[in-house]
Design an enzyme around this catalytic site. Structure first.
Site, PDB file in Angstrom:
ATOM      1  N   GLU A   1      40.239  36.251  28.884  1.00 51.71           N
ATOM      2  CA  GLU A   1      41.233  35.261  28.955  1.00 51.71           C
ATOM      3  C   GLU A   1      41.217  34.054  28.166  1.00 51.71           C
ATOM      4  O   GLU A   1      41.761  32.923  28.983  1.00 51.71           O
ATOM      5  CB  GLU A   1      42.023  35.189  30.422  1.00 51.71           C
ATOM      6  CG  GLU A   1      42.293  36.496  31.106  1.00 51.71           C
ATOM      7  CD  GLU A   1      42.669  36.466  32.406  1.00 51.71           C
ATOM      8  OE1 GLU A   1      42.823  35.497  33.031  1.00 51.71           O
ATOM      9  OE2 GLU A   1      43.098  37.513  33.194  1.00 51.71           O
TER      10      GLU A   1
ATOM     11  N   GLU B   1      42.091  47.097  33.099  1.00 56.92           N
ATOM     12  CA  GLU B   1      42.700  46.936  34.198  1.00 56.92           C
ATOM     13  C   GLU B   1      44.108  47.418  34.509  1.00 56.92           C
ATOM     14  O   GLU B   1      44.896  46.705  34.980  1.00 56.92           O
ATOM     15  CB  GLU B   1      42.848  45.321  34.502  1.00 56.92           C
ATOM     16  CG  GLU B   1      41.449  44.476  34.360  1.00 56.92           C
ATOM     17  CD  GLU B   1      41.373  43.045  34.452  1.00 56.92           C
ATOM     18  OE1 GLU B   1      42.377  42.482  35.072  1.00 56.92           O
ATOM     19  OE2 GLU B   1      40.383  42.322  34.155  1.00 56.92           O
TER      20      GLU B   1
HETATM   21  C1  HAH Z   1      43.338  39.725  35.848  1.00 55.60           C
HETATM   22  N1  HAH Z   1      43.939  38.468  35.230  1.00 55.60           N
HETATM   23  C2  HAH Z   1      41.717  39.252  35.979  1.00 55.60           C
HETATM   24  O1  HAH Z   1      41.047  39.746  34.889  1.00 55.60           O
HETATM   25  C3  HAH Z   1      41.204  39.975  37.239  1.00 55.60           C
HETATM   26  O2  HAH Z   1      39.835  39.378  37.348  1.00 55.60           O
HETATM   27  C4  HAH Z   1      42.134  39.702  38.470  1.00 55.60           C
HETATM   28  O3  HAH Z   1      41.415  40.245  39.604  1.00 55.60           O
HETATM   29  C5  HAH Z   1      43.419  40.056  38.288  1.00 55.60           C
HETATM   30  C6  HAH Z   1      44.084  40.393  37.000  1.00 55.60           C
HETATM   31  C7  HAH Z   1      45.303  38.792  35.054  1.00 55.60           C
HETATM   32  C8  HAH Z   1      46.342  37.704  35.098  1.00 55.60           C
HETATM   33  C9  HAH Z   1      45.975  36.743  36.365  1.00 55.60           C
HETATM   34  O4  HAH Z   1      44.899  36.667  36.973  1.00 55.60           O
HETATM   35  C10 HAH Z   1      47.090  35.957  36.485  1.00 55.60           C
HETATM   36  C11 HAH Z   1      48.319  35.816  35.966  1.00 55.60           C
HETATM   37  C12 HAH Z   1      48.426  36.581  34.893  1.00 55.60           C
HETATM   38  C13 HAH Z   1      47.449  37.577  34.812  1.00 55.60           C
END
Ligand code: HAH
Length: 338
Positions: A138, A245
């Protein structure tokens, strides 16, 4: 085959064996509550949280590997591969990483030295046993007109913190596949920002082997055409793609309802149709896609319970809260069996 128990139905990863791996994210609780389901249907596992910086390396001189090791042992006992998640991220990283210990900020050299030593320690520990790492998670911005996400990594180390992370990871395990991973990956504007980042990394000679499409999607978005365009664009860089994911929320992103206590028949039908369309697309691009990982396994536990709307449950997977296959499971099976 409406009421069939899990023992009587084909394992997902077997069904897709010739196409791509089928993965699930797990945590210490689901490793126990979903053990049989995981062993039966999935041949790749990812730690939902247990390999993140804050969990493995909470203090400068202290590493904690118990839970990550337990996941490795379970995966190895059932012959599943492991994807590592994640080495460098703006989130779930302890503040000491960015500090100088005297109330000020760490400088670039110190930050990069810490990054290197973290990556060395973690990647070397699982060398040869983790087949793919999400090296940077990200780093691209969701803001229109802004390329990289503002973060302490970027602030202190500058843009090439991303290149450095890949170099350190490759040095620690030259056999591991290294991924850049992000969400909103199918949004056309963000897609181009991710493309540009990875293209730059390739021009700089970075040891990067793939792009992770997080695929936190819902019943309505993104459109299949946008997902297809993203797959084509990323694949045009000559890299492998992993869906890292996947989940299909029952709710649109801006739906704030909290009064839905069970999925309606209509929701379940829409979800099944969406899963079918999505897997049909994945199969079309199977040459490029090496793994499809769900961010969980069954509806009894998902990070989407309470997120982003507090007090709301969600049902994003192919298996219900009792670990029984939903309509979506039956529909995607038809894609390979007919
Ligand atoms: C993901 N982010 C992460 O890669 C993962 O490590 C986590 O457990 C869940 C989702 C997506 C995300 C976020 O964390 C916050 C806002 C939007 C998207």
């Amino acid at each position: 085959m409406n009421r069939l128990q899990n023992e009587e139905i084909p394992g997902l990863s077997e069904v897709f064996q010739a196409q791509f791996r089928i993965g699930a994210a797990v945590n210490p609780q689901t490793l126990s509550t979903q053990r049989e389901l995981l062993a039966r249907h999935f041949n790749s596992l990812t730690a939902e949280n247990e390999m993140k910086f804050e969990r493995l390396h909470p203090e400068s001189e202290r590493y904690v590997f118990e839970e990550a090791d337990r996941l490795m042992a379970f995966a190895e006992s059932c012959g599943a591969a492991v994807r590592g998640h994640t080495l460098v991220w703006h989130n779930q990283t302890p503040s000491w990483v960015f500090e100088d210990g005297n109330g000020g900020a760490a400088d670039r050299d110190r930050l990069l030295a810490r990054m290197k030593s973290h990556i060395d320690t973690v990647v070397s520990r699982y060398k040869g046993r983790i087949y793919a790492w999400d090296v940077v998670n990200e780093a691209v911005s969701d803001q229109s007109g802004e390329w990289l996400r503002p973060s302490k990594w970027l602030d202190i180390a500058g843009e090439d913190f991303i290149l450095k992370a890949f170099e350190y990871a490759h040095a620690a395990d030259p056999g591991a596949l290294l991924f850049y991973n992000d969400y909103n990956e199918s949004d056309p504007e963000k897609r181009e920002k991710i493309y540009r980042l990875v293209q730059r990394l390739l021009e700089q000679g970075a040891p990067i082997h793939g792009i992770g499409l997080q695929a936190h999607w819902n019943l309505f978005d993104p459109p299949i055409a946008d997902i297809r365009a993203a797959i084509e664009r990323y694949a045009s860089l000559g890299l492998k793609l992993h869906v890292t994911e996947l989940d299909l929320s029952m709710f649109r992103f801006d739906d704030r309802r909290t009064d839905v206590t069970a999925p309606s028949t209509e929701m379940l039908e829409l979800q099944a149709a969406r899963y079918k369309d999505i897997f049909r697309l994945f199969l079309e691009y199977r040459e490029h896609i090496g793994c499809v990982t769900f961010w969980g396994a069954a509806d009894d536990y998902t990070w989407l319970d309470d997120f982003p709307v507090r007090g709301r449950k969600n049902w994003p997977f192919l298996f219900d809260a009792n670990h029984l296959p939903k309509q979506g499971y039956r529909d995607i099976l038809q894609l390979v069996q007919s």
